[in-house]
Design a protein around this motif. Sequence first.
Motif, PDB file in Angstrom:
ATOM      1  N   ALA A  22       0.834  -1.200   0.000  1.00  0.00           N
ATOM      2  CA  ALA A  22       0.000   0.000   0.000  1.00  0.00           C
ATOM      3  C   ALA A  22       0.869   1.250   0.000  1.00  0.00           C
ATOM      4  O   ALA A  22       0.574   2.226  -0.704  1.00  0.00           O
ATOM      5  N   ARG A  23       1.936   1.246   0.749  1.00  0.00           N
ATOM      6  CA  ARG A  23       2.850   2.396   0.763  1.00  0.00           C
ATOM      7  C   ARG A  23       3.528   2.571  -0.594  1.00  0.00           C
ATOM      8  O   ARG A  23       3.709   3.687  -1.066  1.00  0.00           O
ATOM      9  N   ARG A  24       3.903   1.458  -1.223  1.00  0.00           N
ATOM     10  CA  ARG A  24       4.514   1.536  -2.555  1.00  0.00           C
ATOM     11  C   ARG A  24       3.553   2.182  -3.549  1.00  0.00           C
ATOM     12  O   ARG A  24       3.932   3.071  -4.313  1.00  0.00           O
ATOM     13  N   LEU A  25       2.291   1.765  -3.504  1.00  0.00           N
ATOM     14  CA  LEU A  25       1.295   2.330  -4.405  1.00  0.00           C
ATOM     15  C   LEU A  25       1.083   3.815  -4.121  1.00  0.00           C
ATOM     16  O   LEU A  25       0.936   4.628  -5.039  1.00  0.00           O
ATOM     17  N   LEU A  26       1.081   4.170  -2.858  1.00  0.00           N
ATOM     18  CA  LEU A  26       0.924   5.558  -2.481  1.00  0.00           C
ATOM     19  C   LEU A  26       2.109   6.398  -2.972  1.00  0.00           C
ATOM     20  O   LEU A  26       1.936   7.490  -3.512  1.00  0.00           O
ATOM     21  N   LEU A  27       3.324   5.870  -2.813  1.00  0.00           N
ATOM     22  CA  LEU A  27       4.513   6.587  -3.288  1.00  0.00           C
ATOM     23  C   LEU A  27       4.498   6.752  -4.806  1.00  0.00           C
ATOM     24  O   LEU A  27       4.890   7.796  -5.331  1.00  0.00           O
ATOM     25  N   GLU A  28       4.019   5.737  -5.519  1.00  0.00           N
ATOM     26  CA  GLU A  28       3.897   5.844  -6.975  1.00  0.00           C
ATOM     27  C   GLU A  28       2.920   6.962  -7.340  1.00  0.00           C
ATOM     28  O   GLU A  28       3.170   7.742  -8.258  1.00  0.00           O
ATOM     29  N   ALA A  29       1.814   7.031  -6.602  1.00  0.00           N
ATOM     30  CA  ALA A  29       0.828   8.083  -6.864  1.00  0.00           C
ATOM     31  C   ALA A  29       1.423   9.461  -6.571  1.00  0.00           C
ATOM     32  O   ALA A  29       1.193  10.421  -7.315  1.00  0.00           O
TER      33      ALA A  29
END
Length: 124
Positions: A22-29
């Motif tokens: 979830a953090r990875r996806l947030l950082l990508e966003a």
Amino acid sequence: LFDSLLMDVNIGARTDADMLEARRLLLEAQLEAIERRQRELSKDQPTADRSDTDARIGRIIGRLKEEGTLGDSPIRHLRIDRGALEVNGNNLGAEAYGRFNELWKEETGKDFSRGVTIDMDMNE
């Protein structure tokens, strides 16, 4: 906005792997948002580009031609390099380069840099 999403990620994650994903996806966003904003800003801000330099050189060449510094022949090739001003392969000497440098300084506020080369093919 992203801080509150990060808090939501921490609350909703069931395992460490879920939280990391979830953090990875947030950082990508976040990265996508930053890149998008940079593109928007770069469209709005003028940049010193080749056309600006070409315009400056064009004005300088015009003045040098008016003054007779470049002679009467059509200019097909211009090269400014290491303190030399060449037109159509002929070095015009220190005085011509000095005059170019004076005009360059008027245009830019600084001397033409040694180590910089301008090499242009021109169609008059």
